[in-house]
Design a protein around this motif. Structure first.
Motif, PDB file in Angstrom:
ATOM      1  N   PRO A 179       1.733   0.340   7.418  1.00 46.32           N
ATOM      2  CA  PRO A 179       0.804   0.197   8.536  1.00 46.32           C
ATOM      3  C   PRO A 179       0.360  -1.245   8.795  1.00 46.32           C
ATOM      4  O   PRO A 179       0.037  -1.597   9.922  1.00 46.32           O
ATOM      5  CB  PRO A 179      -0.397   1.050   8.123  1.00 46.32           C
ATOM      6  CG  PRO A 179       0.111   1.986   7.104  1.00 46.32           C
ATOM      7  CD  PRO A 179       1.253   1.300   6.423  1.00 46.32           C
ATOM      8  N   MET A 180       0.359  -2.065   7.754  1.00 43.46           N
ATOM      9  CA  MET A 180      -0.050  -3.470   7.889  1.00 43.46           C
ATOM     10  C   MET A 180       1.139  -4.423   7.731  1.00 43.46           C
ATOM     11  O   MET A 180       0.976  -5.573   7.340  1.00 43.46           O
ATOM     12  CB  MET A 180      -1.113  -3.802   6.836  1.00 43.46           C
ATOM     13  CG  MET A 180      -2.424  -3.058   7.011  1.00 43.46           C
ATOM     14  SD  MET A 180      -3.402  -3.639   8.394  1.00 43.46           S
ATOM     15  CE  MET A 180      -3.881  -5.248   7.803  1.00 43.46           C
ATOM     16  N   GLY A 181       2.331  -3.948   8.037  1.00 43.04           N
ATOM     17  CA  GLY A 181       3.505  -4.821   7.966  1.00 43.04           C
ATOM     18  C   GLY A 181       4.225  -4.736   6.637  1.00 43.04           C
ATOM     19  O   GLY A 181       4.377  -3.649   6.070  1.00 43.04           O
ATOM     20  N   HIS A 182       4.662  -5.894   6.126  1.00 48.98           N
ATOM     21  CA  HIS A 182       5.385  -5.921   4.849  1.00 48.98           C
ATOM     22  C   HIS A 182       4.499  -5.352   3.761  1.00 48.98           C
ATOM     23  O   HIS A 182       3.325  -5.683   3.664  1.00 48.98           O
ATOM     24  CB  HIS A 182       5.844  -7.340   4.509  1.00 48.98           C
ATOM     25  CG  HIS A 182       6.929  -7.821   5.418  1.00 48.98           C
ATOM     26  ND1 HIS A 182       8.232  -7.472   5.242  1.00 48.98           N
ATOM     27  CD2 HIS A 182       6.870  -8.590   6.526  1.00 48.98           C
ATOM     28  CE1 HIS A 182       8.959  -8.013   6.203  1.00 48.98           C
ATOM     29  NE2 HIS A 182       8.159  -8.696   7.008  1.00 48.98           N
ATOM     30  N   GLU A 183       5.095  -4.496   2.938  1.00 48.93           N
ATOM     31  CA  GLU A 183       4.306  -3.696   2.003  1.00 48.93           C
ATOM     32  C   GLU A 183       5.004  -3.595   0.660  1.00 48.93           C
ATOM     33  O   GLU A 183       6.210  -3.803   0.545  1.00 48.93           O
ATOM     34  CB  GLU A 183       4.116  -2.310   2.627  1.00 48.93           C
ATOM     35  CG  GLU A 183       3.212  -1.355   1.911  1.00 48.93           C
ATOM     36  CD  GLU A 183       1.786  -1.839   1.727  1.00 48.93           C
ATOM     37  OE1 GLU A 183       1.476  -2.277   0.604  1.00 48.93           O
ATOM     38  OE2 GLU A 183       0.985  -1.767   2.660  1.00 48.93           O
ATOM     39  N   LEU A 184       4.239  -3.252  -0.346  1.00 50.32           N
ATOM     40  CA  LEU A 184       4.753  -2.857  -1.660  1.00 50.32           C
ATOM     41  C   LEU A 184       5.067  -1.368  -1.529  1.00 50.32           C
ATOM     42  O   LEU A 184       4.158  -0.564  -1.313  1.00 50.32           O
ATOM     43  CB  LEU A 184       3.692  -3.057  -2.740  1.00 50.32           C
ATOM     44  CG  LEU A 184       3.315  -4.499  -3.047  1.00 50.32           C
ATOM     45  CD1 LEU A 184       1.857  -4.601  -3.431  1.00 50.32           C
ATOM     46  CD2 LEU A 184       4.199  -5.015  -4.151  1.00 50.32           C
ATOM     47  N   VAL A 185       6.323  -0.997  -1.615  1.00 51.71           N
ATOM     48  CA  VAL A 185       6.708   0.406  -1.450  1.00 51.71           C
ATOM     49  C   VAL A 185       6.706   1.068  -2.823  1.00 51.71           C
ATOM     50  O   VAL A 185       7.537   0.750  -3.671  1.00 51.71           O
ATOM     51  CB  VAL A 185       8.086   0.540  -0.769  1.00 51.71           C
ATOM     52  CG1 VAL A 185       8.461   2.003  -0.610  1.00 51.71           C
ATOM     53  CG2 VAL A 185       8.089  -0.167   0.588  1.00 51.71           C
TER      54      VAL A 185
END
Length: 172
Positions: free
Chosen positions: A126-132
């Motif tokens: 939701p906030m762009g690049h993320e820790l998946v």
């Protein structure tokens, strides 16, 4: 030459060690934890986003007193953890009962401390690049291959530099 008795003891020790290694290797999946889902008005304390809109990304901390903070993704959870005094005055790491993230594949709530996190993939939160977050190393390897991930990290490997890189859109 060693006696048959000594050889038998050595063989039994080797078997016990191999079994122990196998059991340790088999337990490489983050434990599932139970966290109540966020309410419709639950807001991420880091960015202010309503988190219930993104159930597949929800992360949470539950304090020993039962108070819960929800996040729109693992990235904001880690920002909160790094500066808890600013976001939750009067609370510290010793007050935490649960730190949870949502598994990307299983969409189940996991203990964040045992999860694996992929950065630099083609999947945005939701906030762009993320820790998946992923439950196992095997899932993380599969995700890396399927989604062009750059790195797999454990909970303890996520530092300020990683978080800044994600915010800048250049995770390394």
């Amino acid at each position: 030459m060693a006696s048959p008795f000594f050889q038998e003891i050595v063989m039994r020790l080797i078997c016990v060690l191999l079994l122990s290694l196998f059991l340790f290797a088999a337990k490489t999946e983050a434990a599932e934890v139970v966290v109540a889902p966020p309410g419709p008005n639950s807001v991420c304390p880091v960015c202010g986003m309503f988190v219930a809109k993104y159930p597949e990304w929800v992360a949470a901390v539950v304090f020993k007193d039962g108070h819960t903070h929800y996040f729109d993704g693992a990235k904001d959870l880690f920002k909160f953890m790094r500066d808890m005094g600013s976001y939750a005055p009067g609370h510290g790491p010793g007050d935490l009962a649960i730190v949870a993230v949502t598994d990307y594949y299983g969409v189940k709530t996991l203990d964040a401390r045992g999860a694996f996190f992929v950065i630099g993939s083609d999947v945005l939160g939701p906030m762009g690049h993320e820790l998946v977050p992923l439950a196992s190393r095997q899932d993380a390897d599969e995700f890396m291959a399927d989604h062009k991930g750059k790195r797999i990290l454990t909970f303890d490997q996520v530092g300020a530099e990683i978080l800044r890189g994600l915010d800048k859109g250049s995770p390394k």
